[in-house]
Design a protein around this motif. Sequence first.
Motif, PDB file in Angstrom:
ATOM      1  N   PRO B 406       0.817  -1.245   0.083  1.00 43.69           N
ATOM      2  CA  PRO B 406       0.028  -0.098   0.028  1.00 43.69           C
ATOM      3  C   PRO B 406       0.947   1.087  -0.151  1.00 43.69           C
ATOM      4  O   PRO B 406       0.423   2.469  -0.477  1.00 43.69           O
ATOM      5  CB  PRO B 406      -0.702  -0.085   1.263  1.00 43.69           C
ATOM      6  N   VAL B 474      -2.169   8.287   4.094  1.00 44.73           N
ATOM      7  CA  VAL B 474      -3.379   8.637   3.755  1.00 44.73           C
ATOM      8  C   VAL B 474      -3.672   8.076   2.280  1.00 44.73           C
ATOM      9  O   VAL B 474      -4.837   7.700   1.718  1.00 44.73           O
ATOM     10  CB  VAL B 474      -3.651  10.103   3.725  1.00 44.73           C
ATOM     11  N   GLY B 475      -2.687   8.084   1.566  1.00 40.72           N
ATOM     12  CA  GLY B 475      -2.670   7.370   0.113  1.00 40.72           C
ATOM     13  C   GLY B 475      -2.272   8.293  -0.957  1.00 40.72           C
ATOM     14  O   GLY B 475      -2.526   8.182  -2.131  1.00 40.72           O
ATOM     15  N   PRO B 477      -0.237   9.897  -3.706  1.00 40.43           N
ATOM     16  CA  PRO B 477       0.592   9.514  -4.601  1.00 40.43           C
ATOM     17  C   PRO B 477       1.830  10.281  -4.702  1.00 40.43           C
ATOM     18  O   PRO B 477       1.694  11.527  -4.669  1.00 40.43           O
ATOM     19  CB  PRO B 477      -0.080   9.147  -5.708  1.00 40.43           C
ATOM     20  N   TYR B 480       2.877  13.608  -8.204  1.00 42.16           N
ATOM     21  CA  TYR B 480       1.586  14.459  -8.762  1.00 42.16           C
ATOM     22  C   TYR B 480       1.936  15.704  -8.588  1.00 42.16           C
ATOM     23  O   TYR B 480       2.069  16.082  -7.475  1.00 42.16           O
ATOM     24  CB  TYR B 480       0.308  13.895  -7.908  1.00 42.16           C
ATOM     25  N   THR B 486      -9.925  14.642  -5.306  1.00 39.77           N
ATOM     26  CA  THR B 486      -9.811  13.450  -5.175  1.00 39.77           C
ATOM     27  C   THR B 486     -10.591  13.030  -3.804  1.00 39.77           C
ATOM     28  O   THR B 486     -10.340  13.641  -2.723  1.00 39.77           O
ATOM     29  CB  THR B 486      -8.410  12.826  -5.097  1.00 39.77           C
ATOM     30  N   ALA B 487     -11.364  12.082  -3.944  1.00 38.28           N
ATOM     31  CA  ALA B 487     -12.580  11.946  -2.880  1.00 38.28           C
ATOM     32  C   ALA B 487     -11.940  11.616  -1.741  1.00 38.28           C
ATOM     33  O   ALA B 487     -12.454  11.954  -0.486  1.00 38.28           O
ATOM     34  CB  ALA B 487     -13.527  10.814  -3.246  1.00 38.28           C
ATOM     35  N   PHE B 488     -10.992  10.671  -1.513  1.00 40.06           N
ATOM     36  CA  PHE B 488     -10.428  10.183  -0.199  1.00 40.06           C
ATOM     37  C   PHE B 488      -9.536  11.146   0.295  1.00 40.06           C
ATOM     38  O   PHE B 488      -8.900  10.705   1.458  1.00 40.06           O
ATOM     39  CB  PHE B 488      -9.721   8.741  -0.451  1.00 40.06           C
TER      40      PHE B 488
ATOM     41  N   TYR C 193      -4.057   1.626  -8.686  1.00 34.86           N
ATOM     42  CA  TYR C 193      -4.058   1.984  -7.523  1.00 34.86           C
ATOM     43  C   TYR C 193      -5.322   2.461  -6.974  1.00 34.86           C
ATOM     44  O   TYR C 193      -5.872   3.604  -7.121  1.00 34.86           O
ATOM     45  CB  TYR C 193      -3.111   2.965  -7.088  1.00 34.86           C
ATOM     46  N   PRO C 195      -6.700   3.204  -3.102  1.00 34.19           N
ATOM     47  CA  PRO C 195      -6.113   3.130  -1.607  1.00 34.19           C
ATOM     48  C   PRO C 195      -7.069   2.355  -0.892  1.00 34.19           C
ATOM     49  O   PRO C 195      -6.408   1.682   0.024  1.00 34.19           O
ATOM     50  CB  PRO C 195      -6.158   4.593  -1.295  1.00 34.19           C
ATOM     51  N   GLU C 196      -8.163   2.218  -1.204  1.00 29.45           N
ATOM     52  CA  GLU C 196      -9.197   1.484  -0.251  1.00 29.45           C
ATOM     53  C   GLU C 196      -9.105   0.029  -0.231  1.00 29.45           C
ATOM     54  O   GLU C 196      -9.199  -0.637   0.675  1.00 29.45           O
ATOM     55  CB  GLU C 196     -10.758   1.909  -0.535  1.00 29.45           C
ATOM     56  N   GLU C 222     -12.081   5.637  -6.033  1.00 30.67           N
ATOM     57  CA  GLU C 222     -11.308   6.256  -7.231  1.00 30.67           C
ATOM     58  C   GLU C 222     -10.003   5.499  -7.641  1.00 30.67           C
ATOM     59  O   GLU C 222      -9.144   4.874  -6.877  1.00 30.67           O
ATOM     60  CB  GLU C 222     -11.057   7.917  -6.815  1.00 30.67           C
ATOM     61  N   LEU C 224      -6.400   5.490  -9.121  1.00 29.25           N
ATOM     62  CA  LEU C 224      -5.343   6.459  -9.406  1.00 29.25           C
ATOM     63  C   LEU C 224      -4.257   5.722 -10.269  1.00 29.25           C
ATOM     64  O   LEU C 224      -4.181   4.524  -9.859  1.00 29.25           O
ATOM     65  CB  LEU C 224      -4.765   6.961  -8.319  1.00 29.25           C
ATOM     66  N   CYS C 225      -3.474   6.358 -10.856  1.00 31.42           N
ATOM     67  CA  CYS C 225      -2.066   5.849 -11.370  1.00 31.42           C
ATOM     68  C   CYS C 225      -0.993   6.011 -10.299  1.00 31.42           C
ATOM     69  O   CYS C 225      -1.035   7.280  -9.983  1.00 31.42           O
ATOM     70  CB  CYS C 225      -1.816   6.239 -12.748  1.00 31.42           C
ATOM     71  N   ARG C 237      -7.308   9.060 -14.098  1.00 30.81           N
ATOM     72  CA  ARG C 237      -8.378   8.700 -12.944  1.00 30.81           C
ATOM     73  C   ARG C 237      -9.240   7.421 -13.783  1.00 30.81           C
ATOM     74  O   ARG C 237      -9.545   7.653 -15.031  1.00 30.81           O
ATOM     75  CB  ARG C 237      -9.081   9.616 -12.432  1.00 30.81           C
TER      76      ARG C 237
END
Lengths: 233, 591, 275
Positions: B406, B474-475, B477, B480, B486-488, C193, C195-196, C222, C224-225, C237
């Motif tokens: 992850p 959190v995620g 990337p 970028y 981005t939702a999350f 990718y 995340p969840e 969502e 992502l790359c 996306r």
Amino acid sequence: MSVIVIFLTVIAGIAGWWLSQQRLMSKPWLEEGVIGPSFDTGTSLPSAKIGLAVFLAVVGCLFALLTSAYVMRMQLPDWQALPLPQLLWLNTGLLALSSIALHFAVLAARKGSMETVRLALVTGGLTALAFLFGQVVVCRELVAAGFFLSTNPANSFFYLLTGMHGLHILGGLFGLGRTTIRAWEEPKTERVRLGVELCAMYWHFLLLVWLGLLVLLAGWAGDFLEICRGLLN
Amino acid sequence: MVDITPRAVDAIPPAEVPEVELYHPRSWWTTYVFAQDAKVIAIQYACTALAIGLVALVLSWLMRLQLGFPDAFSFITPEAYYQFITMHGMIMVIYLLTALFLGGFGNYLIPLMVGARDMVFPYVNMLSYWIYLLAVLVLVTSFFAPGGPTGAGWTLYPPQAILSGTPGGQDWGIILMLSSLILFIIGFTMGGLNYVVTVLQGRTRGMTLMRLPLTVWGIFTATVMALLAFPALFVACVMMLFDRLLGTSFFMPAVVEMGTQLQHRGGSPLLFQHLFWFFGHPEVYIVALPAFGIVSDLISTHARKNIFGYRMMVWAIVGIGALSFVVWAHHMYVSGMNPYFGFFFATTTLIIAVPTAIKVYNWVLTLWRGDIHLTLPMLFALAFIVTFVNGGLTGLFLGNVVVDVPLSDTMFVVAHFHMVMGVAPILVVFGAIYHWYPKITGRMLNQTMGQFHFWVTFLGAYAIFFPMHYLGLVGVPRRYPELGQTAFIPDSVHTLNAFISIAALIVGFAQMVFLFNLIWSIRHGKEAGGNPWRATSLEWQTPHTPPRHGNWGKELPVVYRWAYDYSVPGAPQDFIPQNDPGTGRTAMGMA
Amino acid sequence: MAVALVLVLIVVGSILFHLLSPWWWTPIASNWGYIDDTLVITFWITGFVFAAVILFMAYCVFRFRHREGQQAAYEPESRRLEGWLTIVTAIGVAAMLTPGLFVWHRFISVPADATEIEVVGQQWQWSFRLPGADGRLGTSDNRKVTPENPLGVNPDDPAGADDVVIQGGDLHLPEGKPVKVLLRSIDVLHDFYVPEFRAKMDLVPGSVTYFWFTPTQTGTFEVLCAELCGVGHNVMRGTVIVDTPDNYQAWLQGQPTFAQMTAQNQASAADQIKP
């Protein structure tokens, strides 16, 4: 990457052997004074030889990596081995001759006969030049037969490997040229002996590399790898 | 108990090394420009590395401005952003840190610390610097080339690196980058041969391997590793140049780019990754090992105590160096390689944590019951331990294959490697400069500016990179230029990004103070004398400060003891230089 | 004094930041809770080591700072202490590595009942392919990519005729059923990718990579790359929608198959030629 890992294991073995002579287990805080003569100043070999040996390890590493890449790329489905021109065997003979000539130069330098040194150096240089010329002819033959650089990875590797090896010979020829000139200027063999020995060492090594490449390019290495893979699976 | 009986002091003859078999410079040009003196070459290396490092610093500001305030700077396009990160990464890793530690500190310290007059091949050493300079110039040229520098990321992964979707991929950028790297490797090999052979052959009488300061051990091992690892990058660069310029398919599979079928077929992008990381992972330790060595000496000197567990430190350096060649694929857990490799590489990677941890313990145990002078070099050494422990521990997350899944390619990775191979080694560079500047120039660096520089750099860098790990959790990337909607990703992430950017700008400013201090103190610094830190190693025992060409005057020093005789019970001073014959400590009831 | 205090504050501050900051991973939506568990174990062990080492250092700096007349102790080494520290470190490392390797073994062992789906990356969009009624994906080749056949599905392979191709649209997955995601790229490296889901893997042109997971939460996620793929990297996306099995079937019925798409394309091409 197994080829390079094996190569480095050998290097690590040599380094480990050397380190084991260096009293790494000693307790330096308990020792005072100038420690015994054998530990005075490294080894008795001249620095230039040690330097060349280290450099050859780097060159060996380079070719081991190229071999690793070759082996990995070879396993992909689009690989089509190319036929080796007969001329390559003649070239190999020339390079071996060149190496032998330089070996004689070393022997002569140790005995002190300057004339033989000069003759052997010139022979070594000319045969090496002939080898390079022969390699160029081989490449031209292959191109003429339609084996272009980018048509197949086997071709790409052939040109890359021979080219890389040829460049190293070319670099060596500069050193050999300088040594030869000095051999003409100096009357005594002691003054050129080290230079001659260094050239010979480099030449023998490049001959060894070439034989290794030849085994690889001729596909003999492939059979060997098949056996290895069979053992692993 | 005593392995070797100390000889009677009088029986030791002076070192009868012929006065100088050196090339003597005849003119200003050959003294300062085309110099063959390792000390001048070291300064040339260091100045060039710092100059190109300054470019990397400015690039990092621009990146942080974009990340912190994504809408504010219209001139930072995505293309420009990718070019910034690529050049920043490549410059910092190769052209600054590698060149500075090995070309800079290696050249200056190896001959002095082992008691040699110079490197063994001074002419080759000079060539090494000029080829390095050429590599830097080629790199700089790419900023002005059509299409700009490459934006492929410092890992230069094909196929992306040589396609038109990446800045510089079908222009000059990538070609100049690869050419510059090839030049750098050729130049480095020349220098590296010198460092290795000088340690092997150039040691003065009595200087056994186990008497070498750990700085030399670190630089020596790192150089051996670099000599064996850089060929992998060399091969990768040459093969990629073939793919880019001659249409071969070493790394290029069949690709449909923007609807067009390209000529390449069958190549393997993973082959490049293997070659790259076969260089890239040892590279981490090529930067770290000199830092380990230097920081050991800084701590020992300024805590007035021998380095704790010297033998273990040496074995750990050698062990880490060897192990680092069998961990490379931990950068490739999610690359699509054979997943069973994960077991092997996770295990080797976590094993390497053990010798590394031992080094950390020994640094801290050196402080234990010491006499800690909180000088600037010591402060930087302490800061190094904090950041290195932090960054090293997060490495355990990323090395442990499944935890990496992850976290890979997130800001966690960025935070980790900046902490462990960015901030930590650079803090050592600073500590080392504060430590050896008096030897190089004869004057101390200004203390006030130094304190300011230290606190802002240390606390600022920690404030930048510690919270950054949590962005990765959190995620968020990496790579970028902006996150967009981005939702999350909660809004607080943007606030944190802005905070990090401001901290980065402040830390960057503090480096200007440092550079000013470097220049200002050459004339206005306090006179230092020959051995201001009361240190034991040979470089502080030169007859002149700064040392002259040939280092030692008429006679080479003779070494009677290891490099860490601090606070020896019964000794008149709290340090005994390595070339001090002493009185024979065994008589004093030493255990 | 000040230095020791700052070191203590760094440890305390870092721990407080860890506990109080709002930044933590997204709620998990797949079976890879094991990964989170391993990560938490790692946090505990490394956090303890960090605090212990830095606090000990702070104590040393405070206790043994230079004062007039002080002399450092003379202690070259202690094999016992070093030996113990090595053993304790090795145990700590093993405590992190062992669960990690067990979970990795699970990660690479795809359950037999997993449905294969395909994710295809290109600069800069995601496409998907689901097996049709036969439950098998047809073969594919980048050489077969054309504007009408953007994923390069092999038209001669009967297994591919009923495949469902979703170009640029949303991917739907049924909740609770393991999926083996086959990854393919037609240009450069990408990385699928979400995340969840915790799991991710690179897409490598020229080969097919894979990973597997079981969606455990319905909802919209969502994509992502996560592997640099050129200037559009951050705008690449996509969306994954995890449905209940019934909703999923309903959605799947409404999707055209590869054969239908090809026929439609040929018809529209013919239309264009006619006038």
